[in-house]
Design an enzyme around this catalytic site. Structure first.
Site, short mmCIF file in Angstrom:
data_model
loop_
_atom_site.label_atom_id
_atom_site.label_comp_id
_atom_site.label_asym_id
_atom_site.label_seq_id
_atom_site.Cartn_x
_atom_site.Cartn_y
_atom_site.Cartn_z
CG ASP A 123 -44.05 -24.47 -25.68
OD1 ASP A 123 -42.79 -24.30 -26.17
OD2 ASP A 123 -44.55 -25.45 -25.36
CG ASP A 139 -41.66 -26.17 -29.99
OD1 ASP A 139 -40.54 -26.87 -29.54
OD2 ASP A 139 -42.33 -25.59 -29.55
#
Length: 175
Positions: A123, A139
């Site tokens: 991330d 995401d």
């Protein structure tokens, strides 16, 4: 061999998913290459930063260090939406529905690749304005596609249209 319209559209879907997954993996590689072990990169002060994070859980860090469960879940989701995509009517009015499915499939596969390859998901995007959890492009694909899907199902398509989208009635002629 002559290709059918359905095969042509399946090829476009495969290519679209491949490009989205490639873009996701490229951004994660760039994040690992340039952000890992370094300082955060402030893009918009007090609003948006690039921050490297190795997420061993799923949404909001749940299921930490249980990679087999999210891998299995992502595979089921990707296969389920692929089957639904293949069964969706080719009518132009259902293009947004098919696009939302491509986003969900691409996001699920993008994060699944990370879990299999690294044992965690990379991330890197952080909205500091609202202290939102760090996320990635896959995401975004998933969240935006689910929002689009919800809007389509709840507000755009009528029940009859949704039945028409997935139920292909074969007409029989009498002899």
């Amino acid at each position: 061999m002559k290709t059918t319209i359905r095969q042509h559209r399946a090829g476009i879907a495969f290519l679209s998913c491949s490009l989205l997954i490639l873009l996701d993996q490229l951004t994660k590689w760039l994040a690992a290459r340039f952000l890992k072990g370094g300082s955060d990169l402030v893009v918009i002060p007090n609003v948006f930063e690039l921050h490297y994070l190795e997420n061993v859980g799923v949404a909001f860090g749940i299921l930490k260090n249980r990679q087999w469960l999210p891998i299995t879940f992502a595979a089921i989701i990707a296969v389920g939406f692929f089957v639904a995509y293949c069964k969706t009517s080719l009518k132009k009015q259902f293009l947004p529905l098919r696009i939302s499915m491509i986003g969900i499939i691409s996001g699920a596969i993008g994060n699944m690749i990370d879990r299999i390859w690294h044992g965690y998901v990379i991330d890197f995007a952080y909205i500091s304005l609202i202290d939102f959890p760090v996320f990635n492009l896959a995401d975004c694909y998933i969240v935006l596609s689910i929002i689009l899907l919800a809007i389509l199902v709840l507000f755009v398509y009528h029940e009859e249209e949704l039945q028409d989208a997935f139920i292909h009635k074969k007409t029989h002629t009498s002899k």
